[in-house]
Structure formats: structure tokens, C-alpha cells
Motif scaffolding. Structure first.
Motif, PDB file in Angstrom:
ATOM      1  N   LEU A  37      -3.603   0.194   7.156  1.00 20.95           N
ATOM      2  CA  LEU A  37      -3.501   0.250   5.873  1.00 20.95           C
ATOM      3  C   LEU A  37      -3.580  -1.102   5.225  1.00 20.95           C
ATOM      4  O   LEU A  37      -3.003  -2.284   5.549  1.00 20.95           O
ATOM      5  N   ALA A  52      -3.733   5.143   2.284  1.00 22.89           N
ATOM      6  CA  ALA A  52      -4.254   5.423   3.574  1.00 22.89           C
ATOM      7  C   ALA A  52      -3.600   6.947   3.928  1.00 22.89           C
ATOM      8  O   ALA A  52      -2.352   6.958   4.198  1.00 22.89           O
ATOM      9  N   GLY A  57       1.035   5.425   1.903  1.00 20.79           N
ATOM     10  CA  GLY A  57       0.824   6.365   2.789  1.00 20.79           C
ATOM     11  C   GLY A  57       1.131   7.671   2.372  1.00 20.79           C
ATOM     12  O   GLY A  57       2.381   8.010   2.733  1.00 20.79           O
ATOM     13  N   ALA A  89       0.460  -4.381   4.207  1.00 19.73           N
ATOM     14  CA  ALA A  89      -0.691  -4.106   4.884  1.00 19.73           C
ATOM     15  C   ALA A  89      -0.389  -4.383   6.315  1.00 19.73           C
ATOM     16  O   ALA A  89       0.043  -5.411   6.685  1.00 19.73           O
ATOM     17  N   GLY A  95       0.836  -1.128   0.035  1.00 22.43           N
ATOM     18  CA  GLY A  95       0.094   0.076   0.091  1.00 22.43           C
ATOM     19  C   GLY A  95       0.830   1.144   0.022  1.00 22.43           C
ATOM     20  O   GLY A  95       2.216   1.112  -0.146  1.00 22.43           O
ATOM     21  N   GLU A 151      -4.198  -0.205  -1.120  1.00 21.61           N
ATOM     22  CA  GLU A 151      -4.882   0.758  -0.771  1.00 21.61           C
ATOM     23  C   GLU A 151      -4.173   2.016  -0.367  1.00 21.61           C
ATOM     24  O   GLU A 151      -2.790   1.818  -0.077  1.00 21.61           O
TER      25      GLU A 151
END
Length: 92
Positions: free
Chosen positions: A72, A78, A5, A50, A3, A76
Motif C-alpha cells: 500500500l 490496494a 484497503g 504506506a 491509504g 493509493e
């Protein structure tokens, strides 16, 4: 599975801050990744597993800001934005 951030840091007046140190720490493993926000005042911590993270943001004369329990998920984003206060200006 990874992911991302991203986020932006601002001061009390809403002005965006550049070159802040941002550390994302996986709370399960204690593995930490550190990046510096760019001149466009954004940061991205790429390819994180994740997990649940703590995000620590530090910038010069401003108080450190810690955001906890950032979840997270795989593939994706976050987003964690932070408002930093000048040290000694706010009540704790």
C-alpha cells in the motif's frame, strides 16, 4: 499520508459473503487493524500507513484466507478480494 484497503469476499460458487472479519497487519510493525465487512458485502480498512500488509479474512464455517505482500502506497487504494472455501472441501 494514508491509504485505503477495500475488497469483497465470495464463496466457492461466487456468492458474496457479508460480515466477515478482516484484519490488515503491517508486516514491518505488526500493527493490526480489524474491521467487519458490511451488509453490502464490502470492507474498507481506512487510514492505513504506506507499508506492506497481510490481509486475513475469516468468516464462520469458511477457511481463513491470508493474502501476503499487499503493498500500500501513500494515497493509493490496494484492493484485496478473497474467495473463501468451506472448511474440509478442498485439498491443501
Amino acid at each position: 499520508m494514508f491509504g485505503k484497503g477495500p475488497g469483497t469476499e465470495t464463496d466457492q460458487s461466487g456468492s458474496v459473503l457479508a460480515e466477515s472479519a478482516v484484519t490488515a497487519t503491517n508486516t514491518a510493525t505488526n500493527y493490526a487493524r480489524k474491521v467487519v465487512s458490511d451488509r453490502a458485502e464490502d470492507y474498507s480498512v481506512l487510514n492505513l500507513e504506506a507499508a506492506t500488509y497481510e490481509i486475513l479474512i475469516e468468516q464462520g464455517r469458511f477457511r481463513k484466507t491470508l493474502t501476503t505482500d499487499v503493498i500500500l502506497r501513500a494515497r493509493e487504494v490496494a484492493r484485496v478480494d478473497a474467495h473463501l472455501e468451506i472448511q474440509g472441501t478442498a485439498t491443501e
